[in-house]
Every structure is written in structure tokens, then in C-alpha cells.
Design a protein around this motif. Sequence first.
Motif, mmCIF file in Angstrom:
data_model
loop_
_atom_site.group_PDB
_atom_site.id
_atom_site.type_symbol
_atom_site.label_atom_id
_atom_site.label_comp_id
_atom_site.label_asym_id
_atom_site.label_seq_id
_atom_site.Cartn_x
_atom_site.Cartn_y
_atom_site.Cartn_z
ATOM 1 N N THR A 1 4.551 18.363 46.109
ATOM 2 C CA THR A 1 3.529 18.712 47.117
ATOM 3 C C THR A 1 3.972 19.905 47.968
ATOM 4 O OG1 THR A 1 4.372 17.060 48.674
ATOM 5 C CG2 THR A 1 2.504 16.398 47.297
ATOM 6 N N GLN A 2 5.251 20.075 48.138
ATOM 7 C CA GLN A 2 5.747 21.222 48.916
ATOM 8 C C GLN A 2 5.354 22.541 48.270
ATOM 9 O OE1 GLN A 2 7.202 21.127 51.849
ATOM 10 N NE2 GLN A 2 7.978 19.042 52.101
ATOM 11 N N ASN B 1 4.914 13.417 50.971
ATOM 12 C CA ASN B 1 5.693 14.316 51.823
ATOM 13 C C ASN B 1 6.512 15.330 51.021
ATOM 14 O OD1 ASN B 1 4.797 13.149 54.146
ATOM 15 N ND2 ASN B 1 6.661 11.982 54.570
ATOM 16 N N GLY B 2 6.640 15.097 49.709
ATOM 17 C CA GLY B 2 7.506 15.965 48.911
ATOM 18 C C GLY B 2 8.955 15.853 49.324
ATOM 19 N N LEU C 1 6.358 11.038 47.684
ATOM 20 C CA LEU C 1 5.593 12.031 46.919
ATOM 21 C C LEU C 1 4.617 12.793 47.804
ATOM 22 C CD1 LEU C 1 6.711 10.313 44.439
ATOM 23 C CD2 LEU C 1 4.805 11.365 43.231
#
Lengths: 284, 284, 284
Positions: C161-162, C190-191, C188
Amino acid sequence: MLKTALCRTWLSSKTSFNTFGRRCFGHGNVSVDLQSDTGIATVTLSEPPVNSLSGEFLTSISKTMKELSADSSVSGLLITSKFHGKVFSAGLNILEMYNKSDSYLGEFWRSVQEWYIDTYNFPKPVVAAINGHAPAGGCAFALMCDYRVLLDGKTIGLNETQLGIAAPFFFTYLMSSTIGIRQAELALANGTMFSSDQALQANLVDEVVPLDLVIPNAMNQLQKMIKIPQPAFSLSKGQFRGPNVKKLLGEREEDIATFVGLLQKPYVQKVLGKYLENLKNRKK
Amino acid sequence: MLKTALCRTWLSSKTSFNTFGRRCFGHGNVSVDLQSDTGIATVTLSEPPVNSLSGEFLTSISKTMKELSADSSVSGLLITSKFHGKVFSAGLNILEMYNKSDSYLGEFWRSVQEWYIDTYNFPKPVVAAINGHAPAGGCAFALMCDYRVLLDGKTIGLNETQLGIAAPFFFTYLMSSTIGIRQAELALANGTMFSSDQALQANLVDEVVPLDLVIPNAMNQLQKMIKIPQPAFSLSKGQFRGPNVKKLLGEREEDIATFVGLLQKPYVQKVLGKYLENLKNRKK
Amino acid sequence: MLKTALCRTWLSSKTSFNTFGRRCFGHGNVSVDLQSDTGIATVTLSEPPVNSLSGEFLTSISKTMKELSADSSVSGLLITSKFHGKVFSAGLNILEMYNKSDSYLGEFWRSVQEWYIDTYNFPKPVVAAINGHAPAGGCAFALMCDYRVLLDGKTIGLNETQLGIAAPFFFTYLMSSTIGIRQAELALANGTMFSSDQALQANLVDEVVPLDLVIPNAMNQLQKMIKIPQPAFSLSKGQFRGPNVKKLLGEREEDIATFVGLLQKPYVQKVLGKYLENLKNRKK
């Protein structure tokens, strides 16, 4: 302090702009304070005296969630209670379940489902500042969020069996996905209320802090979460939650029938009546 | 002490009332001691020498479970072993699986399924007083209960792969729902026997205590559990377990065929034969 | 030391026997060193500079896995990186996803799926010696193995996700089966990159050790695992993993379409472009 006080003036379904760059709105006993710079909306549950979730209150929450979800200026939600230091939410309002017709119970349950769908499926980050006790539906509400900060000394848990009823399957999944299947099974069968220490230990909440840190720590986590590229955040969150919401949408009427059938059982009505009687006597 | 001694006199399928307000009954090598005041039934596994689960013994357990389930005076079960301090149950009897016909194996496996269904699906609280080692099926038996108290120093685990076989899918789910999917995968692939400390650490058991506390602590937990309004307890437990039992009921014949096919593989028979040989030599 | 140095000489798709009873082979930037006495194959990822997973590299890994799976002399795999102390694998190669046609992306994703299927479903024990950072696909690679030894001080996590993208459902399951559904959901969304301490705490890895112990400890675990009767090990592992692989096989084209659709979104391309730009500037 003044800002918040001004902003939290109550406006049922109306929107106002105050002089501090905040928009204040909400439905019924739900107030929303939206910071225009960050896009963070603080949703304050304000149903006196303990945020019991009546059909009307649940509908107000759902309406608010739908509006916030559709508002592209919103980056994330902080959900908390007006009854700071006392109760986050006392859960579903037992009065809504006692001595009612099938159709009344059915409509009530539909509002419970709607509240779950709109909250659990909210596409942006949602952090619960659990600033008081959170039994039953109050715990479920917190579990629908993405992150939980609990006030030290307060309790949280799905204790429905203690009232003679059982949590619906979507509450069950909230708990089992959070603390593991067997721990959830045990906690729900026993109707366990977790102390704040036990809740932290079981990963039921993410932080336990003193009163003055509940809101700031929740806000701090939210500020981190809104920095994630939001379409990716939403997609990732949806991968986990979408299937469960879809399941409920697919069996909504069946779930209502199950709930109504359970509630109308004489022993359930008897337990609920006794509970309400005790509550009345305690207040005297 | 005298009460228990008198009561545990063995009565195959017959019921007797002794002078202490207890009913004693059971099937085969399963004895039941039912306290008339609390409704708590102590089920003692008494198949010499180590509670190996033969088809006959499993059928006795299933019959007992069915009776206790139908008996409205029963509030909950405590399951323990006659071989206090030694073995809770050594698991499925290997002799039942070695050098047998397909139909023999099929009937044996049907009794394994029945035992699982009647125990896992028991509608009231069931606590395991694991007063000795619990390998393979002995571990599965404990996992079918609602709460586990293990004797300090004893071992527990699904170690089937060490014998060259694999646990059936319903054992697999018992473990993965209890300690998490990946820890279960690793433990089952490796055939790990957990020390009592490791079992507690992994949440495979709920308490580890010295010998004189195994039964009292299990009883203590059971007394708490029977205080939960029982229809709600049963409903809540069923929400978690019902789908798994339904799954097995739906694919029972297929599961039998899988088991028979696996057991009849030459390498499996070879490993089992070797195991039985070693066992015989050790006894000499 | 000399043995290894000699053996790891690079042989693309060719097999050679050296003088130490080892067979050395591999495909592309994947080298294999097979000990003839134990049957343990060390698979070394050697794509300069950081084992970024391009379509070509993934295909080399899949081919190697298929060969090793078919080779009855192989007892188990140790997977590690040539860039010892630096990077295990940097994950999927972003260059493969930026500014590409639908069909190119589709073929790339097919190679990702193939890599997953061949690694996750490998019928014998596979241990990851994670001797460097393991972000995104590097973490997924480690999660496909049966056991994980991580170098102290390195990081691991599904941080997609980042980068503005989301991990595919089969990565998601790898994480949720390993650390639990909700912890996976949070990590996941928040990465999150886990420090080695956090990874151990969360059961994302099994051991955290200094550099000189990463390979020996991984090898030590593998030596234990290959002693389990292998048909039983394989059957047990397959019970857990088979259904997931089957799920992907059943919806492979749909999964490719989802991935291509996501990747071609303007905001995703924009985020990836920015990422590649930053990477270029950092190298200057």
C-alpha cells in the motif's frame, strides 16, 4: 477547548461552518466535527445516558457514515463517546428487544445490520477512541474500526450470552478475526468481559492508555493511517472485509428471521425482562 | 473419596442410584458419575492400559455422549482418564489400522467420525481434565472440549506424521482454530508433541497445573460455565462448531474413502507395522 | 567454504557434478546446490542487485521449483539470497509494472501466480534463510516457505500500500494465516514493515539470529523436517495449502484481469512513476 465546544453544538442534519475552519454536522445523537485541513472527522456518540443503540440511534449512525463515506474531503474517522471516562457504548438497547412485535424486531435488526455494513465497510481509516466501557454492541462497534485505543480500567467484550442471547454471526466473525477462532469461541460462550489488561493481552485492543491520552493517541494513529495512499488502503481493507459484508447482504432476510425467532423465545424474553427489572431497581 | 470410589463401580449400560445423590452409569469402558445437585457429569475414560481409541471404545464414548446430550438434568461434562498421572488417551488404536480389510477400516473410521461429531458438537460445556499424555487422537479429544487443564510435565500434540499418516481434516481444523493456521500447519507437518509449557504458551491448553489440581481446576471452570444461561451458551458454541460438523456430515463417505485409501498404502502399512513391532519389543 | 564456492559457480540450465558429491544447476539467476548425501538443495537467489522479481527471474524460479519437485533425490529446500547480509529479495520488480501494455502486465502476473503455486505448493520441506531485507514480494516469498529464519536487524513485511498498490489475495492469505486475520489486515492496510524483533513477536518469522547463524539455523531446522516420513509430511502440508492453490487455479484469469485493471489506473501509474523517479535520484 472553546473550538470543540462551539463546534459540537448540535445540529441535526444541518451543516454549519464555524470560525475555526471546521464543519459541524451530524444526524440525531451523532455529532461530527470535520477538520478542514486534515479531513479527519471526529464522530461523537451522544445518546444519553450511555449510548445504548436503539433503532433510531443506529439509523443516525448509518446515515452519518454514508454521508462521510461519500464526502471526498473526509480522510478518516475518529469514533468516540460524549460520555468521556464512563461509557463508550452500552451496546444494543434491550428495550428495543423486549415485548415487541415480530415486525418491530425485524426493523430493529435491519438497522443493526445497516450500522454494521456502513461502519465495517467504511472505505477510509476508522479509529475507535474507546473512552469508557464497551460491552456487547459497544464492543462490536469498536471491532468494526481499524484500530482501538481503550481507556485503562474499562472493560470490553461480547457478553451477550450473559443476557441469555447470542451474538449474531457477524459479531462472531469480528471477534474471531481479531483474537483467533478458539479464543473468540470461549469468550462468546462465556460472555467474557475483558479487563483493559486482558483486552490488550488478547489483541482485542491495540493500546490501553489513561483518560487524557485516549483521544490524542487515537488521533495520532489516524494521522499515520491517512498518509497511506488511500485508494490502496481502501482496496487492501476491502479485500479483508468485503467478503463478510457480501455474505450478510446475501442472507440479510434469513439473518433477520433468525434474530426475531431467537428473541421471541419465551426464555429469552424472560431473561431480558428480568434484566430490565434489575436495571430499574438499581436506578431507584 | 468414598463417594467417588463407590460411584465409579462399573455398570455397563445400566444406571444405578447410590446413597449419595449420584447416578452412575456408562457404556463399555466409559464410566459416568453424575452429581444430582449440579448436573455435572464426570466422564472417565477407562480403557486399559492407556485409553487407546478402538472402534468399540469410540462407540462407547459416542453412546455415552448421546445419552448425556439428551439428558436434561445434565449441565456439563468433565472428561478425564482413569490412568491419573499417566495417560489421558494414547489416541487412535493402531491395531485397528494394521492389516485390516477396507470394510473394517471403513467401519473403524465411521466410529472416529461419530466420536468427533458427538463430542465436538456437545451442546453443553465440556472441560477436559488432561491428567496424562495426550498424543494424536488423545490431543484431538481434548481439542473437542471447551476448556483444557493439562497436567504439568505431560505432552500433547497431533503427531500423526511421525507415524507416517496424516491427521484428518477435522483434526486439522481443531488445531488451526485453536493455535492459528500456520502454527497448526507447522505442528502437524512436523508431528510436534508440545511440552506442557509449550502447550500453554501456544494456547493449545488453558491451564497447566500439578496433579492434585487437574480435576479441581477443571471442575472449577466447569462450574463457571454451567452458570451461563444454557440455551445462549449452546447457541453461541453451535455458531462456531455447527458449520464444521455439517461439513463432515456432508462428506462423510468421501472422508472414509480418503482414510481407507491412505491407510492401505503399502508405505503406511509398513510404518504402522514397524511401530507395532517396536511397541511389542519395548514391552518385553 | 571452498566446496560451496566451487559449487555455486553459475550454470544456466546445465547440470554439473563437482568433486564433492554435489550437483550444481539452476535456471537463469537461480542457482541450486544439491547435497547428494542428504538430498538438501540450497536454492540461491542471485538476480543483481537486490533479487527484484522480474517476469524472467520468476520464471527461472518456477522452472527450478518444478524440477526440484520432480526430483526424487531431493529431500528439502533451503532458499536464500546471494546478497548475504543485505537483501533477501526486494519484491516484485516495479519496472515490470510501469508504462506497460495490458498483455505485458498479464504475462508478468501469470509468472507471479506460477511462482506462488510452485513455491507454496512444494511438496517437501522448504526453509527460508532470510539473510537480508524482505519487503513486499520478498516477504511473500518467505511466507510461502515452511519455516523462516530472519537476519537480526533486517525488516520484513507486505508494504504494497505504501507504493499505492494492494497485495493480491494470495499474498493476503499468506499473511493472515501466519499472523492472524486482523493483524494481517492492519499490517497490509498500513503497509507495515516489521523490524526483526516485531516480526518474531508477531510470529511472522520463527527465528531471528545474527548473520553467521542464518544459514546454519535454517539448515538445522530443515534437517529435522526431512526426517519426518515424507509422504505424511507432504499430505499434511497439502491439507493446509492445497485449497488455496486450487482457489487461485480456479480464478487465475479473473485474478490477472483484476491485477491489470488495478495497475493501469492512472493514480497507480503515477505513484509507481514517482517511486521509480525517487529510486533513480537516490542512485545518483
